[in-house]
Design a protein around this motif. Structure first.
Motif, PDB file in Angstrom:
ATOM      1  N   HIS A 454       0.850  -1.187   0.000  1.00 28.14           N
ATOM      2  CA  HIS A 454       0.000   0.000   0.000  1.00 28.14           C
ATOM      3  C   HIS A 454       0.889   1.243   0.000  1.00 28.14           C
ATOM      4  N   ILE A 455       0.548   2.173  -0.879  1.00 27.46           N
ATOM      5  CA  ILE A 455       1.292   3.428  -0.995  1.00 27.46           C
ATOM      6  C   ILE A 455       0.332   4.576  -0.739  1.00 27.46           C
ATOM      7  N   VAL A 456       0.647   5.404   0.270  1.00 27.01           N
ATOM      8  CA  VAL A 456      -0.188   6.565   0.610  1.00 27.01           C
ATOM      9  C   VAL A 456       0.651   7.817   0.388  1.00 27.01           C
ATOM     10  N   ILE A 457       0.148   8.731  -0.459  1.00 26.03           N
ATOM     11  CA  ILE A 457       0.845   9.976  -0.780  1.00 26.03           C
ATOM     12  C   ILE A 457       0.011  11.134  -0.251  1.00 26.03           C
ATOM     13  N   HIS A 458       0.587  11.903   0.684  1.00 25.02           N
ATOM     14  CA  HIS A 458      -0.082  13.076   1.236  1.00 25.02           C
ATOM     15  C   HIS A 458       0.335  14.302   0.425  1.00 25.02           C
ATOM     16  N   LEU A 459      -0.656  15.029  -0.114  1.00 26.58           N
ATOM     17  CA  LEU A 459      -0.392  16.196  -0.950  1.00 26.58           C
ATOM     18  C   LEU A 459      -0.422  17.469  -0.113  1.00 26.58           C
ATOM     19  N   LEU A 460       0.498  18.373  -0.420  1.00 27.33           N
ATOM     20  CA  LEU A 460       0.538  19.690   0.206  1.00 27.33           C
ATOM     21  C   LEU A 460       0.022  20.718  -0.784  1.00 27.33           C
ATOM     22  N   ASP A 461      -0.685  21.722  -0.259  1.00 27.95           N
ATOM     23  CA  ASP A 461      -1.329  22.699  -1.122  1.00 27.95           C
ATOM     24  C   ASP A 461      -0.318  23.735  -1.625  1.00 27.95           C
ATOM     25  N   THR A 462      -0.548  24.222  -2.844  1.00 31.78           N
ATOM     26  CA  THR A 462       0.159  25.363  -3.419  1.00 31.78           C
ATOM     27  C   THR A 462      -0.885  26.319  -3.984  1.00 31.78           C
ATOM     28  N   ASN A 463      -0.458  27.559  -4.213  1.00 32.97           N
ATOM     29  CA  ASN A 463      -1.397  28.542  -4.770  1.00 32.97           C
ATOM     30  C   ASN A 463      -1.473  28.343  -6.284  1.00 32.97           C
ATOM     31  N   ASP A 464      -2.238  27.359  -6.689  1.00 39.69           N
ATOM     32  CA  ASP A 464      -2.322  27.004  -8.107  1.00 39.69           C
ATOM     33  C   ASP A 464      -3.662  27.379  -8.718  1.00 39.69           C
ATOM     34  N   ASN A 465      -4.515  28.093  -7.973  1.00 40.04           N
ATOM     35  CA  ASN A 465      -5.821  28.477  -8.501  1.00 40.04           C
ATOM     36  C   ASN A 465      -6.027  29.971  -8.337  1.00 40.04           C
ATOM     37  N   ALA A 466      -6.601  30.593  -9.328  1.00 39.38           N
ATOM     38  CA  ALA A 466      -7.036  31.981  -9.240  1.00 39.38           C
ATOM     39  C   ALA A 466      -8.498  32.009  -8.808  1.00 39.38           C
ATOM     40  N   PRO A 467      -8.926  33.067  -8.143  1.00 38.29           N
ATOM     41  CA  PRO A 467     -10.354  33.156  -7.783  1.00 38.29           C
ATOM     42  C   PRO A 467     -11.217  33.068  -9.042  1.00 38.29           C
ATOM     43  N   LYS A 468     -12.351  32.456  -8.890  1.00 37.10           N
ATOM     44  CA  LYS A 468     -13.254  32.279 -10.031  1.00 37.10           C
ATOM     45  C   LYS A 468     -14.643  32.765  -9.652  1.00 37.10           C
ATOM     46  N   PHE A 469     -15.178  33.674 -10.490  1.00 35.76           N
ATOM     47  CA  PHE A 469     -16.504  34.213 -10.244  1.00 35.76           C
ATOM     48  C   PHE A 469     -17.570  33.151 -10.520  1.00 35.76           C
ATOM     49  N   SER A 470     -18.672  33.291  -9.841  1.00 34.32           N
ATOM     50  CA  SER A 470     -19.787  32.371 -10.066  1.00 34.32           C
ATOM     51  C   SER A 470     -20.420  32.584 -11.431  1.00 34.32           C
ATOM     52  N   SER A 471     -20.158  33.743 -12.048  1.00 32.29           N
ATOM     53  CA  SER A 471     -20.695  34.020 -13.382  1.00 32.29           C
ATOM     54  C   SER A 471     -19.725  34.958 -14.092  1.00 32.29           C
ATOM     55  N   ASP A 472     -19.669  34.842 -15.405  1.00 34.40           N
ATOM     56  CA  ASP A 472     -18.831  35.750 -16.177  1.00 34.40           C
ATOM     57  C   ASP A 472     -19.442  37.141 -16.282  1.00 34.40           C
TER      58      ASP A 472
END
Length: 838
Positions: A454-472
């Motif tokens: 069994h291999i368990v990989i724990h991911l760490l967060d990076t700032n890879d997303n820009a804010p996204k509006f609910s509508s254009d």
């Protein structure tokens, strides 16, 4: 040479002499007479008329014929007493009876003559040859030389002539090992052919006996017979021993002990008819570690498997034929392949740095580069067996195809490497950790042993997303009377990143954003505290809203704000007292203007409230404001007859009312002078101008038509003059005309926003922003109206004549005037009602 015996019988008679009748003797080739030397073919059909007896009586008496056989003989013929015709009534067979004795007679009633004749039966080819010594069975030694005779076939045909001659043939001469003499019937082995007991022990030879042919029923006929000769091949000692069931494979297992039986070979003497016993021995390849039983052929292990130096042994085994005198005769050799086999008693096993391990963990940042090796995982896999038992496949099972394990196939042992296959899928926002199973499964073993890590990989967060509006796009509507600081719309943007990277701050910018503010954290957009919205000044605003995280990643959305018009302007005439001149048959037009921005607030309806001296003279178009006489009034006389007055001046109170809620109205007094069309001094043109003096467009249209007609006539005359001069015969002096090149046009672009120097250049630019069509079901204009399918609004500029300046009307003055006009109108209506009642 006659085949008859004559005998005379005298019948009783009177004293007068009487001579006996007699047969004619017409010879052997005649069918008429006394059957002298007559012969008949044995294939003559029954019922055939074969002969006619013929004779005479000296006295000329009528004769009769008779035919008889010896007692006990078969009666083949019958005769007609009168005609003498003889008919065959029985089938004849020459092979049984080649002649028939017959007694024939002739009588005249008194005397009878009897003669005995012999009829010869001739042969027809109706008999088949008959074998005398077939079918038969013979034994032939397989060592018999080729060409040697092994049998003589005999056949007899009872027919005569060519029909009785016999020739001999084989049914399949090309494929047979044998040949036969056509005349004598001697059977021999073909030249170059030999018998082989080991291939074929028995041969079946079909012999055909044919006659020479002859007539049968008037046709050429050949007869034949067949018989089978069985040839048994006798075995001779000429074939070496051969092994049964080859190829041979034996196995030595790791648990085998000295003396263990590995394999048993089996051989037989090739001379299976009289086989000799076989003895077994090794020729080579046994290396002294295997033994074989001479009689049974059993191969056994002599040492422990640990002492075997090779994994594969190719042992040559000899099988020798032993004669009855115990001498070695011929022999055969085969190969026995013995493989040293490891037992599959060890499954694959995973190892870490400190020994066997089935759980591996790793912590890493999301979105690692594709192809990167996960160096924090140190995995080794091993199978302690040997050969095919230690061969297995590696498979990585988990979500998607983010990772890949190499190598895929392992023999005995390997270091396992985990590579990044899909970097984008390794997203912290989707998976905080990834769980995989690493399988090792044997390939070619019946047990198919396997192991799992069994291999368990724990991911760490990076700032890879820009804010996204609910509508254009966001659409909002706000009434123009909203006070400063009113909420317009609320925008929402989400950033799935964690911590400060997921916090969003809002801001607005753009040409339409000066009237609005936004709360940086909540995204609520509201009007400036000092903002005073006026739909008549500007009804459309659009600007951009920006959502930004802590590191400056952002996204944009567009906001469209519509200022809803309220009915806050009453209609207004240019003057409250208007003077118009009406020619009978032509209308006059009045016009009021409403400064509201949108329909129905700026849509005006016209009505005549009162007309003096008579209310039944005029009609008004509610939409255009055109006032005209009623349709039945064609002249001044009709007006005077209706009103009983000669006065042609009328006063009308006209109301202009908008369609807004609430509705505003304004009244004006219109003085109309009615006249009939008259001839002006200018003739018809003057009359037309006088008639249409209130309609300037018709006058301009007539003038343009006249000018166009003059231009067309001028062009026609010039063309005719040019064509006439071209046909003239006068010779003109030669002149060189030097033309100057035309000056290049200078493109002068005037800004439509720059003020003009002369009144003719006055124009304005009208900007019109079209709002996308939406269906608003909520009456609260401050709510946020969002729509997925959005048509991006366009801004179009149109150059139009500058409208005449309207008098500025204060909102309070306008409302007061509207109320006064409304009150005035109601008072006038009451007064009119009282007049009608009286």
């Amino acid at each position: 040479g006659r085949n008859l015996k004559r005998k005379q019988i005298m019948l009783p008679s009177s004293a007068q002499a009487d001579f006996a009748p007699s047969f004619y003797d017409n010879g052997p080739s005649s069918n008429n007479g006394n059957l002298a030397l007559f012969s008949l073919s044995e294939d003559t059909p029954v019922g055939t008329q074969i002969y006619q007896l013929n004779g005479t009586d000296p006295e000329g008496q009528e004769v009769r014929y008779g035919l008889s056989f010896d007692p006990g003989s078969k009666e083949y013929f019958r005769v007609d007493p009168k005609s003498g015709n003889i008919t065959l009534v029985e089938t004849m067979d020459r092979e049984k009876q080649d002649s028939v004795d017959v007694n024939i007679s002739i009588t005249d009633g008194r005397s009878k003559v009897v003669e005995r004749v012999t009829i010869f039966v001739t042969d027809a080819n109706d008999e088949k040859p008959e074998f005398q010594n077939m079918p038969a069975i013979i034994d032939v030694l397989e060592t018999t030389e080729s060409g040697r005779s092994i049998y003589k076939v005999e056949a007899v045909d009872r027919d005569t002539g060519s029909g009785g001659s016999v020739t001999y043939h084989l049914q399949s001469p090309h494929s047979s090992l044998f040949a036969i003499d056509i005349n004598s019937g001697v059977l021999r082995i073909k030249s170059g052919k030999t018998l082989d007991y080991e291939k074929t022990k028995t041969h079946f030879v079909t012999v055909i006996a044919k006659d020479g042919g002859g007539n049968l029923n008037d046709k050429e006929q050949f007869m034949s017979s067949t018989a089978t000769l069985t040839v048994n091949v006798i075995d001779a000692q000429d074939t070496p021993p051969f092994f049964i069931g080859t190829p041979y494979f034996g196995y030595v297992y790791e648990i085998s002990v000295p003396g263990s039986k590995i394999f048993t070979v089996s051989a037989e003497d090739g001379d299976v008819g009289n086989p000799n016993p076989v003895s077994y021995s090794f020729e080579e390849g046994d290396d002294g570690v295997f033994g074989i039983n001479k009689t049974s052929g059993c191969i056994s292990l002599l040492v422990a498997p640990i002492h075997l130096k090779r994994e594969i042994f190719n042992i040559k085994v000899r099988a020798t034929e032993i004669s009855p005198e115990a001498k070695d005769l011929d022999y055969g050799v085969t190969t026995v392949v013995i493989r040293v086999v490891d037992l599959n008693n060890n499954p694959p096993t995973f190892y870490g740095e400190n020994g066997p391990q089935n759980m591996f963990e790793l912590t890493m940042y999301e979105h690692p580069p594709e192809g990167e090796i996960l160096r924090g995982l140190k995995i080794t896999v091993n199978d302690s067996d040997k050969g095919a038992n230690a061969k297995f496949n590696l498979r990585l099972i988990g979500p998607g195809r983010m990772l890949r394990a190499v190598p895929q196939t392992v023999l005995n042992e390997a270091q396992v490497t985990i590579l990044v296959e899909d970097s984008a899928a390794m997203d912290y926002e989707k998976h905080h950790f990834l769980t995989y199973k690493l399988l090792a499964v044997e390939i070619d073993t019946p047990e198919r042993f396997s192991a799992t890590a069994h291999i368990v990989i724990h991911l760490l967060d990076t700032n890879d997303n820009a804010p996204k509006f609910s509508s254009d796009y966001y659409i909002a509507r706000i009434p123009e009377n909203s006070p400063g600081g009113s909420n317009v719309v609320s925008v929402t943007a989400l950033d799935p990143d964690s911590g400060p990277w997921g916090e969003v701050k809002y801001s607005i910018y753009g040409s339409g954003a000066e009237m609005f503010l936004i709360q940086p954290t909540s995204g609520i957009i509201y009007t400036q505290p000092w903002a005073s919205l006026d739909a008549e000044v500007r009804s459309k605003y659009n600007f951009y809203v920006k959502a930004e995280d802590a590191e400056g990643k952002y996204s944009l959305a567009e906001v469209f704000v519509t200022v809803l018009d309220l009915n806050d302007h009453p209609p207004a005439f240019n003057n409250n007292f208007l003077e118009k001149t009406m020619v009978i048959g032509a209308p006059v037009k009045i016009e009021a203007v409403d400064d509201d921005a949108e329909i129905p607030n700026n849509v005006i309806e016209y009505a005549i409230m009162k007309a003096e001296p008579d209310n039944n003279i005029f009609d008004i178009d509610a939409d255009t404001g055109e006032i005209k006489l009623k349709s039945y009034i064609k002249s001044m006389a009709i007006i005077q007859n209706i009103t009983k007055k000669t006065d042609c001046s009328w006063s009308l109170v006209v109301q202009a009312r908008d369609r807004g809620q609430p509705s505003f109205s304004t009244t004006a007094v219109v003085k109309i002078d009615i006249t009939e069309a008259t001839q002006l001094k200018g003739g018809p043109l003057g009359s037309f101008i006088e008639l249409n003096r209130n309609n300037s467009l018709q006058i301009i249209g007539m003038l343009v038509g006249i000018i166009s007609l003059v231009v067309i006539v001028t062009v026609i005359i010039s063309t005719a003059t040019f064509l006439r001069n071209k046909k003239s015969n006068r010779i003109l002096p030669t002149r060189r005309v030097r033309r100057r090149p035309p000056k290049q046009p200078f493109w002068n672009f005037k800004s439509p926003f720059k003020s003009s120097e002369t009144p003719r250049e006055d124009f304005t630019v009208q900007e019109e922003q079209q709002e996308p069509e939406v269906n608003v079901m909520n009456a609260n204009y401050n709510n946020n109206f969002r729509e997925r399918h959005w048509t991006v609004p366009t801004v179009s500029a149109v150059v139009v004549p500058k409208p005449r300046q309207r008098p500025k009307i204060d909102r309070r003055d306008t409302v007061n005037k509207a109320l006064v006009s409304e009150l005035k109108m109601r008072l006038e209506q009451k007064k009119m009602a009282s007049l009608y009642n009286t």
